[in-house]
Design an enzyme around this catalytic site. Sequence first.
Site, PDB file in Angstrom:
ATOM      1  N   THR A  43       0.831  -1.209   0.000  1.00 15.89           N
ATOM      2  CA  THR A  43       0.000   0.000   0.000  1.00 15.89           C
ATOM      3  C   THR A  43       0.861   1.251   0.000  1.00 15.89           C
ATOM      4  OG1 THR A  43      -1.850  -1.118   1.105  1.00 15.89           O
ATOM      5  CG2 THR A  43      -1.755   1.283   1.280  1.00 15.89           C
ATOM      6  N   CYS A  58      -9.152  -6.448   2.799  1.00 13.79           N
ATOM      7  CA  CYS A  58      -9.274  -5.015   3.049  1.00 13.79           C
ATOM      8  C   CYS A  58     -10.701  -4.508   2.901  1.00 13.79           C
ATOM      9  CB  CYS A  58      -8.355  -4.249   2.100  1.00 13.79           C
ATOM     10  SG  CYS A  58      -6.612  -4.652   2.333  1.00 13.79           S
ATOM     11  N   GLN A 107       0.259  -9.942  -5.484  1.00  7.66           N
ATOM     12  CA  GLN A 107      -0.108 -11.356  -5.453  1.00  7.66           C
ATOM     13  C   GLN A 107       0.819 -12.248  -6.269  1.00  7.66           C
ATOM     14  OE1 GLN A 107      -2.266 -12.733  -3.512  1.00  7.66           O
ATOM     15  NE2 GLN A 107      -3.269 -10.905  -2.718  1.00  7.66           N
ATOM     16  N   THR A 160      13.918   4.975   9.424  1.00  9.81           N
ATOM     17  CA  THR A 160      14.906   3.935   9.671  1.00  9.81           C
ATOM     18  C   THR A 160      14.469   2.611   9.058  1.00  9.81           C
ATOM     19  OG1 THR A 160      15.534   4.995  11.750  1.00  9.81           O
ATOM     20  CG2 THR A 160      16.148   2.678  11.479  1.00  9.81           C
ATOM     21  N   SER A 201       4.650  -6.951  -1.529  1.00 11.78           N
ATOM     22  CA  SER A 201       4.584  -6.987  -0.068  1.00 11.78           C
ATOM     23  C   SER A 201       5.035  -8.352   0.433  1.00 11.78           C
ATOM     24  CB  SER A 201       3.154  -6.700   0.404  1.00 11.78           C
ATOM     25  OG  SER A 201       3.105  -6.446   1.783  1.00 11.78           O
ATOM     26  N   GLY A 202       5.914  -8.364   1.439  1.00  6.64           N
ATOM     27  CA  GLY A 202       6.516  -9.596   1.900  1.00  6.64           C
ATOM     28  C   GLY A 202       5.562 -10.596   2.514  1.00  6.64           C
ATOM     29  N   HIS A 203       4.510 -10.117   3.162  1.00  5.16           N
ATOM     30  CA  HIS A 203       3.645 -11.057   3.882  1.00  5.16           C
ATOM     31  C   HIS A 203       2.783 -11.906   2.957  1.00  5.16           C
ATOM     32  CE1 HIS A 203      -0.493  -9.169   3.854  1.00  5.16           C
ATOM     33  NE2 HIS A 203       0.218  -8.156   3.413  1.00  5.16           N
ATOM     34  N   ASN A 240      -6.370 -10.284  -6.828  1.00  4.37           N
ATOM     35  CA  ASN A 240      -6.328 -10.902  -5.501  1.00  4.37           C
ATOM     36  C   ASN A 240      -7.552 -11.752  -5.202  1.00  4.37           C
ATOM     37  OD1 ASN A 240      -7.166  -7.960  -5.538  1.00  4.37           O
ATOM     38  ND2 ASN A 240      -8.104  -8.598  -3.608  1.00  4.37           N
TER      39      ASN A 240
END
Length: 397
Positions: free
Chosen positions: A71, A327, A179, A239, A201-203, A149
């Site tokens: 996002t 979402c 996806q 960071t 996105s990693g998840h 998705n």
Amino acid sequence: MTIYLDNNATTPIAPEVREALLPFLQQDYFNPSSMYESAGPIRHAVENARKQIAEHLGMQHTELLFTSCATESINTAFFGAISANPRRKHIITTAVEHPAVTEVCKELQRRGYEVSYIGVDRQGNLNLGDFVRELRPDTLLVAVMHANNETGVVFPIERLARITKETNPEILFFCDATQSVTKLPIKMNGPFRQVDMLAFSGHKFHAPKGIGGMYIRRGTPCRAFMIGGHQESGRRGGTENVPYIVGMAKAVEIAAATHAEDTKRIEKLRNKLESAILQKISHVEVNGAGAERMPNTSNIAVHYIEGEGILYQLSGRGICASSGSACTSGSLEPSHVLTAMDVPFTAKHGSIRFSLSRYTTEAEIDTVIEHFPQIVARLRSLSPYWDQSADQPRATE
């Protein structure tokens, strides 16, 4: 026992990923931007992870920006491009994008931008003729997802990007690959060479939540969206999330090593599930079955019952699935994706998404095959619109 078949919403962290990131939560906790000697290895770990992911995706490591999620990457692509190109006011996207894209588009429309939404056919394929007709001299950005998705339908990104650049090289092409990264072949120096920006996105592939990435082709006019320090070569303040960056690189490494085997096995299980459901239950169809799809995704349209009831019954038996995007799960409105696909009203509210991963077992699929028809039969027996004795919709005057 929980049977988890909602991997398009999120995935469990791989054990190897957890082991890789743990040292950076404990003894290797230093800020990578610090100048003292102890921070040096941490800085090197971030850059090594960047190079590893970049190599997998066929990009230069300097073109990879670490973000908190897809996002954020999407917002960076849109607002960074707008900031760098203030005179262009037209955007093209599709009617079936994830809310992370559609909500940004709605906000831009409130600010005076014009957005063209390209429709899809009954199988979820993009209307290419409409896409070509919408390209204009004042078009700033084209934003098209790689894989949907909800349905898993795959869009021809290579062709769309080529058409866009042949029409006008100054139009930026952005792809939401949330996806598809690690699940479908993506090479920015190959088939995707005309894509300017890409988000992931990693998840979604067994890395932690809270880490994502964004490809920005060198020379692409896109200004920084997150303003702060000089991290990420001045392109994104804040960071770096070192443990999760390292974890995401490990997840990419695992996926690259197991992709062929995982894809074949997952698709076989998905097809087994669909075949059994279509055989055992009447008035059921697979949304997007006639299109190219992700191997792990199945969107089952069950006519004449509500999807919420199916999900509740599945959950009661330890089976996790969904009715679409996580979402938008709190909304009572039918899926905008299925609406765009012109799914019949009798099935629009009764569509269930099963999404598999490398950890899905055949025994789990067999359990779903056993319970799903029972759940549908029970719910239909309670419906005033269903004639249980004839196993068909009740005749209406």
